[in-house]
Design a protein around this motif. Structure first.
Motif: not given
Lengths: 305, 305
Positions: A259, B295-302, B220, A218-220, A302, A299
């Motif tokens: 992504k 999981e957050f790192v995976q979710l948000a990283s690009f 975000f 999953i990617f957000f 992190f 944005l």
């Protein structure tokens, strides 16, 4: 690589809390090809308009590098027309009038020169027409992405599931994902939808960003918080156009590249809503796009330590 | 560094589409201190309960390292009680009953040992009480974060603005940010609110994540898409508790560290909603938290290239 978009080219009449328009140019394929034009130079369009469609708009598409050999002009007919009114929150809208006009009974014709397209974007249309279009290729395009809407889930679910079973990537919004899957949780909805056939699912959440699902990954992708959203019309198509245009440019359908495609798509959509209709995305510079994409990096980035 | 949380400790009775509870333990300060306990060992609580409050719950807080010297027990009174019913979408809820009980007229007392706290978290309470509490410190805490709710904007806006003008960081949800600022766009709302005093604003968007604003900077923080959201009660407080607990642990209030704090807060909130009430966040391991943060790192990283 080459991109072919099959979809509507239309007149829209729009009312938002910020103003009204007369008939202006709209349609899924218009937004998709304009957005994609900033990424790929092999950018072909199949659709239909009536004799009332302004030649200067076709010229404007051509000036953006969009090949309109596949854009049929039915001189006797009138162009598809949609009239919508947005509520104050800009997240919901009412359809005041829809005139199918030349889209009624339309069967897309794929020019020979488009037969070998690598990327095929099927914009929102009658699912049976999308399916018939897909069967018209001698060689299946490398990557097929399809957009649809809740209306077809209400009136043509079987046809929709039939075409979904044959594509690579589906883009729908969150409420459509819930309707299609029967699941409220988007994570559960994604599992159900991925079992219907496509390897990749993009769930668009408007101002809340988008989710990319592929297998267990999953990617957000965030949406940029904007000071003003002037007109959301076409934002979803612009998002899809930026995404598939980026994939076609890079010829890379890996998850990591998707992504990036979503970030570019979200950046394009953030421009789209700044003005009525296609005005903003007809007049962008590469510098503006690059700067906007950097805003997404700021944005969303992190580091854990 | 030391953290002091001032806020409600309560009984909640909850109804969600997945089930009902009898009276269970709730309250902003309960969720905040439990979440913070995974980050900081100097974790002090000021609040009040009635004689009906179970000693084993106080012991459980103590077992998590929460210092409850500041938790007043009014043997004659009854603990604050809230009874809520969530709608099917889990994003909205009705209050069936609220009993202020011992919170009615409560004035927090700061034990001498808490006077030198570095981080002060003022949980959602009557704004005048939050303001009076802030004035009780001989030395202003290094970092003051305040949570509030729409009710106080309806009935005590002047008091609320008075205390907001003296804090470092405000946490509110999106509809509250719109109400407080009079602006629909969250970006415009943030500008207005930051001019009211706090240097930092966190706008919570529930399942849609959270936005961090400071000067012209925006970050975000996504929410993790979950298969099941069992009970959203306390998720916002758990988020704030994880955030401020992380800041206290690291003694770093830079923007980059706040980003990390939000990711940890969002991770803690994602656990909170998996079970009723505080059950899940009372029973976490560091390993689970670390895995969730990944999981957050995976979710948000690009990466752009």
């Amino acid at each position: 690589m080459s991109l072919l978009t099959v979809g509507s080219v239309a007149f829209d009449k729009l009312e938002t809390p910020f103003g009204k328009t007369d008939k202006i140019i709209g349609g899924a394929a218009t937004y998709i090809t304009l957005a994609a034009s900033y990424f790929t130079k092999e950018n072909n369009l199949v659709g239909i308009v009536g004799g009332d469609f302004p030649m200067e708009m076709i010229k404007s598409l051509n000036d953006h590098g969009v090949d309109t050999e596949g854009l049929e002009v039915d001189e006797e007919g009138k162009t598809f027309f949609w009239w919508g009114r947005y509520h104050n929150d800009m997240n919901s809208r009412d359809t005041i009038e829809t005139q199918l006009n030349v889209l009624d009974g339309y069967e897309p014709v794929i020019p020979d020169g488009y037969q070998n397209c690598d990327f095929l974007m099927l914009g929102n249309m009658v699912p049976a027409v999308q399916h018939a279009t897909l069967k018209k290729f001698n060689k299946r395009p490398k990557f097929v992405i399809l957009d649809t809407m809740n209306l077809w889930m209400d009136v043509a679910m079987d046809d929709l599931k039939a075409v979904i079973s044959e594509i690579d990537c589906l883009t729908i919004n969150d409420s459509e994902a819930r309707q299609l899957s029967g699941e409220y949780s988007l994570r559960k909805a994604a599992k159900v939808i991925l079992e219907m056939g496509p390897q990749t699912l993009i769930i668009k959440k408007g101002e809340h960003g988008a989710l990319l699902f592929q297998g267990d990954k999953i990617f957000f992708c965030p949406a940029l918080p904007l000071e003003d959203v002037f007109d959301p019309t076409g934002a979803g198509d612009t998002f899809a156009g930026g995404f598939v245009g980026y994939l076609a440019k890079t010829n890379d359908t890996s998850f990591d590249n998707m992504k990036r495609g979503l970030i570019y798509g979200s950046a394009m959509a953030s421009f789209c809503v700044e003005k009525f209709g296609t005005e903003r995305i007809q007049n962008l510079t590469q510098k503006e796009i690059d700067a906007r994409v950097m805003e997404f990096v700021q944005l969303a980035s992190f580091e854990l330590s």
